[in-house]
Design an enzyme around this catalytic site. Structure first.
Site, short mmCIF file in Angstrom:
data_model
loop_
_atom_site.label_atom_id
_atom_site.label_comp_id
_atom_site.label_asym_id
_atom_site.label_seq_id
_atom_site.Cartn_x
_atom_site.Cartn_y
_atom_site.Cartn_z
N ASN A 266 26.40 35.88 24.12
CA ASN A 266 26.28 34.64 23.33
C ASN A 266 24.84 34.38 22.87
O ASN A 266 24.61 33.49 22.04
CB ASN A 266 26.76 33.44 24.15
CG ASN A 266 28.24 33.51 24.47
OD1 ASN A 266 29.02 33.99 23.65
ND2 ASN A 266 28.61 33.06 25.66
N ARG A 267 23.86 35.15 23.42
CA ARG A 267 22.48 34.85 23.09
C ARG A 267 22.12 35.37 21.70
O ARG A 267 22.68 36.37 21.24
CB ARG A 267 21.53 35.46 24.14
CG ARG A 267 21.34 36.98 24.05
CD ARG A 267 20.64 37.50 25.31
NE ARG A 267 20.13 38.84 25.15
CZ ARG A 267 20.86 39.94 25.25
NH1 ARG A 267 22.15 39.85 25.47
NH2 ARG A 267 20.30 41.13 25.13
N CYS B 221 21.43 73.64 5.89
CA CYS B 221 21.85 73.44 7.29
C CYS B 221 21.89 74.77 8.02
O CYS B 221 22.51 75.73 7.57
CB CYS B 221 23.23 72.78 7.32
SG CYS B 221 23.97 72.72 8.97
N CYS C 65 25.75 75.76 9.15
CA CYS C 65 26.83 76.05 8.20
C CYS C 65 27.08 77.56 8.12
O CYS C 65 26.16 78.37 8.31
CB CYS C 65 26.50 75.50 6.82
SG CYS C 65 26.82 73.72 6.64
N HIS D 13 30.57 70.86 7.25
CA HIS D 13 29.34 70.13 7.58
C HIS D 13 29.60 68.64 7.80
O HIS D 13 28.81 67.97 8.47
CB HIS D 13 28.34 70.32 6.43
CG HIS D 13 26.99 69.75 6.66
ND1 HIS D 13 26.08 70.30 7.54
CD2 HIS D 13 26.38 68.65 6.13
CE1 HIS D 13 24.96 69.59 7.54
NE2 HIS D 13 25.12 68.58 6.69
N ASN E 90 25.87 65.32 21.64
CA ASN E 90 25.13 64.12 21.21
C ASN E 90 25.49 63.88 19.76
O ASN E 90 25.18 64.71 18.89
CB ASN E 90 23.62 64.34 21.33
CG ASN E 90 23.18 64.47 22.77
OD1 ASN E 90 23.70 63.80 23.65
ND2 ASN E 90 22.23 65.36 23.02
N SER F 10 19.73 66.39 16.28
CA SER F 10 18.75 66.90 15.32
C SER F 10 19.36 67.52 14.08
O SER F 10 18.65 67.87 13.14
CB SER F 10 17.85 67.94 16.01
OG SER F 10 18.63 69.03 16.49
N HIS G 224 25.40 68.46 11.18
CA HIS G 224 26.61 69.29 11.26
C HIS G 224 27.22 69.11 12.65
O HIS G 224 26.58 69.40 13.66
CB HIS G 224 26.25 70.76 11.02
CG HIS G 224 27.45 71.64 10.82
ND1 HIS G 224 27.60 72.44 9.71
CD2 HIS G 224 28.56 71.84 11.58
CE1 HIS G 224 28.75 73.10 9.80
NE2 HIS G 224 29.35 72.75 10.94
N HIS H 185 28.43 69.32 16.14
CA HIS H 185 28.31 70.41 17.10
C HIS H 185 28.06 69.85 18.49
O HIS H 185 27.69 68.69 18.66
CB HIS H 185 27.16 71.35 16.72
CG HIS H 185 25.80 70.73 16.86
ND1 HIS H 185 25.28 69.83 15.95
CD2 HIS H 185 24.84 70.86 17.83
CE1 HIS H 185 24.08 69.44 16.34
NE2 HIS H 185 23.79 70.07 17.47
N GLN I 95 26.76 71.23 22.74
CA GLN I 95 25.93 72.19 23.44
C GLN I 95 26.53 72.53 24.80
O GLN I 95 27.35 71.78 25.34
CB GLN I 95 24.51 71.65 23.63
CG GLN I 95 23.77 71.36 22.34
CD GLN I 95 22.33 70.95 22.60
OE1 GLN I 95 21.56 71.66 23.24
NE2 GLN I 95 21.96 69.78 22.10
#
Length: 385
Positions: free
Chosen positions: A30-31, A52, A55, A121, A187, A195, A198, A200, A202
């Site tokens: 609510n703040r 890229c 790709c 991509h 991520n 980074s 595309h 992906h 890890q």
């Protein structure tokens, strides 16, 4: 009555998977907010980008060319966090001196991979159908299988998965030594440090057991010992499926739930309903159920604020090399940790109290689950086409 009270008062919730606590403060949303706002993500990527390095057919950062792949593509990370070969470091003898007690280090070797989800991509997991995501899951399974210890109880099961590495995968799946753990993760979005746009993920494979899955494994082993062989996450999945208060999506094999102990505002855990130790325990039908669960969670995330919803996602499962007790106590599950709180432009920061005391969240998991349940259906981007 107590459930309604928890939606209004500050309280702590226990996480049995880590043996830790989280502070819940529902009233804080609510703040007024005058802090940093994230820029809405753009959805204007083309299907192919000549610049890229992920790709098909393009050159990567260190000059090697990608094949004209048609599904997933795997390669050893050109900038790996850990490597198979490095200068030798000998751990000093533990002679009881102050330095050896307090200044400890140990070498870590391993292998890091990049896995593109598709040749397109501009297609994230939220854009892919469950049948398209199957290729990603089978790639994960192939790489996990190739790194399993031959002495693991999972090795014989893995043999029967019938998902051999193929094409561009086959030349990179033989590790030079036996590694302890494999962390598969993604991520998504610049807000999570991605980074390259595309889509992906890890895979980092290491000689040591990383801290997060290590803490979970300790709790899973402890619970199994104390509860006469019962599995913590199997029993938790049964409880959540019965209550339905935090369930976002479920099918016959998997449950997607905002955990009771969630830290991030819209955190989700995908957990198998029955005991599955690792990817290799899943049959073809279960892999399709897992793909459907991943598609549902990621699509609902994007629909929630009608944006490319950022997150970090990771699989936790049995170690590649471990004791029989560790393997049998392990339970396959996936964590989704997304940072957005109020909108596509306002994120949750884990700072101050969260860094110095304990994690804190602003909305209850029950409230988050209700909002995500309402975000099912077609991906919002398709309605704009």
């Amino acid at each position: 009555m107590s459930k309604e009270i928890l939606n209004d008062i500050s309280h702590r919730r226990y996480n049995p998977l880590r043996g830790s606590w989280v502070l819940v403060s529902p009233h804080r949303t609510n703040r007024p907010w005058q802090g940093q706002q994230e820029s809405p993500s753009k959805t204007t990527l083309s299907e192919y980008d000549e610049s890229c390095y992920l790709c098909p057919g393009n050159k990567r950062a260190q000059g090697e060319s990608n094949p004209e792949y048609g599904n997933t593509f795997v390669f050893v990370n050109d900038y790996s966090a850990v490597k198979e070969e490095q200068a030798e470091y000998k751990v000093p003898d533990q002679d009881g001196t102050l330095a050896t007690r307090l200044l400890r280090a140990e070498p870590v070797t391993g292998k890091c991979y990049v896995v593109t989800f598709s040749p397109s991509h501009n297609l994230t997991l939220a854009d892919l159908s469950p049948t398209q995501i199957i290729s990603v899951i089978e790639t994960w399974t192939s790489i996990y299988t190739a790194h399993l210890s031959p002495t693991s109880p999972l090795a014989k099961v893995a043999e029967a998965t019938k998902i051999p590495p193929s094409g561009a995968h086959s030349s990179i799946l033989s590790p030079k030594e036996q590694y302890r753990y494999m962390q598969i993760f993604e991520n998504k979005g610049a807000a999570m440090g991605c980074s390259n746009p595309h889509p992906h993920g890890q895979i980092w494979t290491t000689t040591g057991m990383p801290e997060e899955p290590g803490m979970e494994l300790e709790q899973l082993v402890k619970y199994r010992r104390e509860q006469g062989g019962a599995n913590l996450l199997e029993e938790y999945a049964t409880l959540e499926a019965t209550k339905q208060e935090r369930v976002v999506f479920e099918n016959k094999d998997f449950l997607a739930v905002c955990p009771w102990w969630a830290v991030w505002p819209f955190e989700v855990m995908v957990v198998s309903k029955v005991h599955k130790r690792a990817l290799v325990d899943l049959n073809a039908d279960e892999r399709l159920s897992l793909a459907e669960s991943i598609a549902e969670v990621t699509r609902r995330y994007d629909n929630l604020f009608q944006t490319q919803f950022p997150y970090s996602m990771g699989l936790h499962q049995a170690p590649l090399d471990g004791s029989k007790e560790e393997i049998e106590a392990s339970h396959f599950h996936i964590h989704f940790y997304p940072p957005l709180l109020r909108s596509a432009t306002v994120r949750k920061f884990l700072v101050g109290y969260e860094m110095l005391a304990e994690p804190q969240r602003d909305i209850t998991p029950e409230q988050a689950a209700a909002r995500l349940r309402d975000c099912g259906g077609e991906l919002y981007r398709k309605k704009l086409e």
